[in-house]
Design an enzyme around this catalytic site. Structure first.
Site, mmCIF file in Angstrom:
data_model
loop_
_atom_site.group_PDB
_atom_site.id
_atom_site.type_symbol
_atom_site.label_atom_id
_atom_site.label_comp_id
_atom_site.label_asym_id
_atom_site.label_seq_id
_atom_site.Cartn_x
_atom_site.Cartn_y
_atom_site.Cartn_z
ATOM 1 N N GLU A 61 0.826 -1.206 0.000
ATOM 2 C CA GLU A 61 0.000 0.000 0.000
ATOM 3 C C GLU A 61 0.858 1.254 0.000
ATOM 4 O OE1 GLU A 61 -3.849 2.056 2.073
ATOM 5 O OE2 GLU A 61 -3.522 -0.093 2.257
ATOM 6 N N SER A 62 1.978 1.225 0.700
ATOM 7 C CA SER A 62 2.866 2.384 0.745
ATOM 8 C C SER A 62 3.398 2.725 -0.642
ATOM 9 C CB SER A 62 4.042 2.120 1.694
ATOM 10 O OG SER A 62 3.579 1.943 3.014
#
Length: 141
Positions: A61-62
């Site tokens: 997600e980062s």
């Protein structure tokens, strides 16, 4: 595009965040990808001594969220992740994993990313698909 400066800015923006806690570092950038790495050690293990799926998801997600920043006007817009789906293929106990986000769709309001996570030997660890929404900055945000 000054990739060194961009990677440095991304890494500096990770200070005092989950990315810093997990030792996630942005390491490579190209016209169609962004890559981050994360060490696999006890900080990201689950109780059985293997890479925790949640840490892998946080890495995916980062990098997927960060990559969307290349396609927005950061003075008037920001990005929020709205969906993450991840499949864990292989376990990992130590070493390093690399997450590379490649764009599947970049619309005006949504971006779709495929994030492949491999280890230092290019073994496939996980595959994720992430959707981001592009929102306008206003007084409420």
């Amino acid at each position: 595009m000054d990739t060194v400066a961009i990677l440095k800015a991304f890494n500096e923006s990770s200070k005092n965040t989950l990315m810093e806690t997990l030792d996630i570092e942005y390491v490579a950038l190209g016209d169609d990808f962004l890559t981050a790495k994360m060490p696999v050690n006890s900080k990201v293990h689950q109780p059985y001594g293997q890479l925790h799926g949640g840490a892998t998801a946080a890495l995916a997600e980062s990098v997927g969220s960060a990559a969307s920043n290349f396609f927005i006007d950061s003075k008037t817009q920001f990005v929020n992740g709205i969906q993450l789906s991840i499949n864990h293929i292989k376990s990992k106990r130590e070493g390093v994993v690399f997450a590379t986000a490649k764009n599947i769709h970049k619309g005006k309001t949504t971006h779709l990313w495929e994030v492949r996570i491999v280890d230092e030997n290019d073994n496939l660890i996980s595959v994720a698909k992430m959707t981001n929404i592009v929102l306008n900055i206003n007084k409420e945000h």
